[in-house]
Design an enzyme around this catalytic site. Structure first.
Site, PDB file in Angstrom:
ATOM      1  N   ASP A  73      -8.267  12.979   1.482  1.00  0.00           N
ATOM      2  CA  ASP A  73      -7.781  13.654   0.281  1.00  0.00           C
ATOM      3  C   ASP A  73      -8.821  14.613  -0.286  1.00  0.00           C
ATOM      4  O   ASP A  73      -8.474  15.647  -0.866  1.00  0.00           O
ATOM      5  CB  ASP A  73      -7.403  12.618  -0.784  1.00  0.00           C
ATOM      6  N   ASN A 146      -5.864  16.468  -8.871  1.00  0.00           N
ATOM      7  CA  ASN A 146      -5.830  15.032  -9.128  1.00  0.00           C
ATOM      8  C   ASN A 146      -6.097  14.700 -10.596  1.00  0.00           C
ATOM      9  O   ASN A 146      -5.245  14.174 -11.282  1.00  0.00           O
ATOM     10  CB  ASN A 146      -6.862  14.302  -8.262  1.00  0.00           C
ATOM     11  N   ARG A 157     -23.850   1.801 -21.197  1.00  0.00           N
ATOM     12  CA  ARG A 157     -23.476   1.946 -22.596  1.00  0.00           C
ATOM     13  C   ARG A 157     -22.055   2.478 -22.659  1.00  0.00           C
ATOM     14  O   ARG A 157     -21.476   2.828 -21.627  1.00  0.00           O
ATOM     15  CB  ARG A 157     -24.425   2.913 -23.316  1.00  0.00           C
ATOM     16  N   ASP A 176     -15.798   3.210 -21.340  1.00  0.00           N
ATOM     17  CA  ASP A 176     -16.524   3.933 -20.291  1.00  0.00           C
ATOM     18  C   ASP A 176     -16.033   5.359 -20.100  1.00  0.00           C
ATOM     19  O   ASP A 176     -16.676   6.138 -19.404  1.00  0.00           O
ATOM     20  CB  ASP A 176     -16.411   3.178 -18.962  1.00  0.00           C
ATOM     21  N   THR A 187      -2.258   8.076  -8.141  1.00  0.00           N
ATOM     22  CA  THR A 187      -2.605   7.068  -7.137  1.00  0.00           C
ATOM     23  C   THR A 187      -4.090   7.117  -6.767  1.00  0.00           C
ATOM     24  O   THR A 187      -4.505   6.451  -5.819  1.00  0.00           O
ATOM     25  CB  THR A 187      -1.761   7.262  -5.863  1.00  0.00           C
ATOM     26  N   ALA A 188      -4.872   7.901  -7.499  1.00  0.00           N
ATOM     27  CA  ALA A 188      -6.311   8.009  -7.224  1.00  0.00           C
ATOM     28  C   ALA A 188      -7.088   7.145  -8.228  1.00  0.00           C
ATOM     29  O   ALA A 188      -6.771   5.977  -8.428  1.00  0.00           O
ATOM     30  CB  ALA A 188      -6.740   9.470  -7.269  1.00  0.00           C
ATOM     31  N   TYR A 189      -8.081   7.691  -8.889  1.00  0.00           N
ATOM     32  CA  TYR A 189      -8.931   6.940  -9.819  1.00  0.00           C
ATOM     33  C   TYR A 189      -8.110   6.313 -10.941  1.00  0.00           C
ATOM     34  O   TYR A 189      -8.370   5.187 -11.389  1.00  0.00           O
ATOM     35  CB  TYR A 189     -10.005   7.882 -10.374  1.00  0.00           C
ATOM     36  N   LEU A 191      -5.168   5.022 -10.908  1.00  0.00           N
ATOM     37  CA  LEU A 191      -4.580   3.758 -10.452  1.00  0.00           C
ATOM     38  C   LEU A 191      -5.618   2.642 -10.467  1.00  0.00           C
ATOM     39  O   LEU A 191      -5.345   1.523 -10.925  1.00  0.00           O
ATOM     40  CB  LEU A 191      -4.003   3.932  -9.046  1.00  0.00           C
TER      41      LEU A 191
END
Length: 291
Positions: A73, A146, A157, A176, A187-189, A191
């Protein structure tokens, strides 16, 4: 018909897959050119098979009919910005581990001949325009296929972010960071951070907090036309970082605003099979679990 073959030389070792595609497509009557999706050290060019000449992507795209990526990808993400600028459709051949955006696996390269015969369908994928505003000036601009990810640094922190939609407050995120994703990027980070899976042909902006410390901060699916402002408060003593499609991080300072909006451009992805999104999704997720 002109087709650009765009191999990731670190995935497609010796450009074997791209070379096989060239032979098939040339025999079918297409003209093929080789372009890398990103800059490569000159010394690496000496290891290429004889007879293969690498050309500049932006010089070849204006007259191209298709762009075929060989990699994961990440390879498609690298090529997508240039391809969308010229309206050239992309098709991916997966040489990586999962490859959610790739239409074909390496053992399906012969299906590329369908491009020449017109046996394909097309999908339009939504893009996001991303910019950083500092004291009213735009210091950074990019386009995301994406996601745009705002995170804390490496130090353990949390950061405080304020999210607005069309100038109305959506929520505050204390954690975060946050992911602003397209349906393709769901469907990447997003998910992995607990965000929803959204059909890639849908047109929405997906907001997914990363390890939020507040119960009110939940993943949300927003209207495609919403103008999103992610603000690092002026009274914050912490910095943050913005990364678009996994690219080089841009450092954010207190008072900065990351503005995210639907792009006027879109990316065209080629479909050569009749596999449903759900069939592909389940197969890819099962593969990810095994990895």
């Amino acid at each position: 018909m002109k087709i650009i073959l765009c191999p990731n030389p670190f995935r497609d070792k010796g450009l074997k897959a791209a070379g096989e595609a060239q032979r098939l497509l040339t025999a079918a009557g297409a003209s093929c050119e080789f372009c890398f999706p990103f800059p490569v050290e000159p010394s690496h060019l000496n290891t290429l098979p004889s007879g293969i000449k690498i050309k500049e992507m932006k010089a070849e795209l204006p007259n191209a009919d298709f762009l075929v990526c060989f990699g994961g990808d990440g390879t498609i993400l690298h090529a997508a910005k240039d391809a969308s600028s010229f309206g050239v459709p992309i098709i991916g051949v997966n040489m990586g581990s999962v490859g959610f955006m790739a239409e074909l696996e390496q053992n399906e390269i012969s299906k590329l001949k369908r491009l020449v015969g017109g046996e394909y369908a097309m999908e339009n994928r939504m893009l996001l325009d991303v910019k950083v505003l500092r004291e009213g000036r735009a210091l950074f601009r990019s386009t995301a296929l994406n996601d745009a990810v705002i995170t804390k640094g490496a130090v353990a922190r949390v950061i405080d972010l304020q999210l607005f939609g069309d100038k109305s407050r959506i929520c505050n995120i204390y954690g975060d960071g946050v992911i602003m994703a397209t349906p393709t990027g769901s469907t990447a980070y997003s998910l992995s951070a607990g965000g929803p899976i959204v059909e890639p042909m849908a047109e929405n902006i997906i907001m997914t907090p990363i390890s939020a410390h507040t119960l009110q901060a939940k993943a949300m699916v927003l209207d495609k036309n919403r103008l999103i402002d992610v603000v690092l408060p002026k009274n914050s003593r912490k910095t943050a970082y913005l990364s678009v499609d996994g690219g080089k991080a841009f450092k954010l300072y207190p008072g900065d605003t990351v503005q995210v909006a639907r792009s006027r451009r879109s990316l065209r992805l080629v479909k050569l099979s009749d596999k449903s999104f759900y069939e592909v999704l389940n197969r890819k997720l099962e593969r990810r679990i095994r990895l």
